[in-house]
Design a protein around this motif. Structure first.
Motif, PDB file in Angstrom:
ATOM      1  N   LEU A  76       0.826  -1.213   0.000  1.00  0.00           N
ATOM      2  CA  LEU A  76       0.000   0.000   0.000  1.00  0.00           C
ATOM      3  C   LEU A  76       0.857   1.258   0.000  1.00  0.00           C
ATOM      4  CD1 LEU A  76      -2.838  -1.004   2.489  1.00  0.00           C
ATOM      5  CD2 LEU A  76      -2.985  -0.800   0.000  1.00  0.00           C
ATOM      6  N   GLU A  77       2.099   1.140   0.443  1.00  0.00           N
ATOM      7  CA  GLU A  77       3.005   2.290   0.482  1.00  0.00           C
ATOM      8  C   GLU A  77       3.786   2.481  -0.821  1.00  0.00           C
ATOM      9  OE1 GLU A  77       3.071  -0.045   3.140  1.00  0.00           O
ATOM     10  OE2 GLU A  77       1.628   1.225   4.176  1.00  0.00           O
ATOM     11  N   THR A  78       3.702   1.536  -1.741  1.00  0.00           N
ATOM     12  CA  THR A  78       4.435   1.645  -3.005  1.00  0.00           C
ATOM     13  C   THR A  78       3.895   2.817  -3.804  1.00  0.00           C
ATOM     14  OG1 THR A  78       4.784  -0.747  -3.063  1.00  0.00           O
ATOM     15  CG2 THR A  78       5.076   0.448  -5.130  1.00  0.00           C
ATOM     16  N   GLY A  79       4.812   3.655  -4.263  1.00  0.00           N
ATOM     17  CA  GLY A  79       4.406   4.810  -5.046  1.00  0.00           C
ATOM     18  C   GLY A  79       4.847   4.696  -6.497  1.00  0.00           C
ATOM     19  N   PRO A  80       4.457   5.671  -7.300  1.00  0.00           N
ATOM     20  CA  PRO A  80       4.833   5.658  -8.714  1.00  0.00           C
ATOM     21  C   PRO A  80       6.345   5.629  -8.941  1.00  0.00           C
ATOM     22  CG  PRO A  80       3.232   7.396  -8.274  1.00  0.00           C
ATOM     23  CD  PRO A  80       3.622   6.815  -6.958  1.00  0.00           C
ATOM     24  N   GLY A  81       7.108   6.260  -8.063  1.00  0.00           N
ATOM     25  CA  GLY A  81       8.557   6.279  -8.205  1.00  0.00           C
ATOM     26  C   GLY A  81       9.164   4.893  -8.081  1.00  0.00           C
ATOM     27  N   GLU A  82       8.662   4.103  -7.114  1.00  0.00           N
ATOM     28  CA  GLU A  82       9.174   2.736  -6.947  1.00  0.00           C
ATOM     29  C   GLU A  82       8.816   1.863  -8.149  1.00  0.00           C
ATOM     30  OE1 GLU A  82       9.204   4.453  -2.951  1.00  0.00           O
ATOM     31  OE2 GLU A  82       7.533   4.238  -4.323  1.00  0.00           O
ATOM     32  N   ILE A  83       7.612   2.045  -8.669  1.00  0.00           N
ATOM     33  CA  ILE A  83       7.194   1.251  -9.830  1.00  0.00           C
ATOM     34  C   ILE A  83       8.014   1.636 -11.056  1.00  0.00           C
ATOM     35  CG2 ILE A  83       5.286   0.774 -11.413  1.00  0.00           C
ATOM     36  CD1 ILE A  83       3.408   1.099  -8.949  1.00  0.00           C
ATOM     37  N   ALA A  84       8.175   2.931 -11.292  1.00  0.00           N
ATOM     38  CA  ALA A  84       8.960   3.382 -12.452  1.00  0.00           C
ATOM     39  C   ALA A  84      10.401   2.918 -12.335  1.00  0.00           C
ATOM     40  CB  ALA A  84       8.894   4.901 -12.571  1.00  0.00           C
ATOM     41  N   ARG A  85      10.969   3.021 -11.145  1.00  0.00           N
ATOM     42  CA  ARG A  85      12.350   2.573 -10.959  1.00  0.00           C
ATOM     43  C   ARG A  85      12.470   1.071 -11.193  1.00  0.00           C
ATOM     44  NH1 ARG A  85      17.077   4.656  -8.093  1.00  0.00           N
ATOM     45  NH2 ARG A  85      18.525   2.910  -8.044  1.00  0.00           N
TER      46      ARG A  85
END
Length: 124
Positions: free
Chosen positions: A40-49
């Motif tokens: 639930l804490e995963t953000g767009p930055g982590e996904i893009a990275r």
């Protein structure tokens, strides 16, 4: 709201794993894309990275195969528009343990063909 580039900059490496197979992989044509480790804490930055890291790992496999075939690779150019995230080159350099740089050429296919031809002729 932060830009995606700023979010990628803040993202911790390897918190999410991406398998970037939207159209199969060289080893399995039926392979599909997957994201592993989302919370639930995963953000767009982590996904893009994670996607960037996954693509760079696939490039690493290609580079290793080329080296096994006797191709000498000393640096890697990342063909991208001038506004592309600089993280691509940084993550690629880290993954390959090679210097990497962004190039802003618009005709990357033609440039690649020209480099291959020049190399074959002994000029590059």
């Amino acid at each position: 709201m932060e830009s995606l580039e700023e979010e990628v900059e803040k993202a911790r490496p390897a918190t999410v794993l991406a398998l970037p197979y939207l159209s199969g992989s060289p080893h399995d044509p039926s392979a599909t894309c997957a994201l592993v480790g989302l919370t639930l804490e995963t953000g767009p930055g982590e996904i893009a990275r994670a996607v960037m890291e996954g693509v760079c790992m696939e490039v690493k496999g290609v580079v290793e195969a080329m080296r096994e075939a006797g191709v000498r690779i000393e640096r890697m150019g990342v063909a991208a528009p001038s506004k592309a995230p600089k993280h691509w080159a940084r993550i690629l350099a880290s993954t390959l343990n090679l210097p990497a740089y962004l190039t802003s050429t618009g005709q990357v296919e033609a440039m690649g063909a020209a480099i291959m031809a020049m190399t074959a002729l002994g000029f590059h």
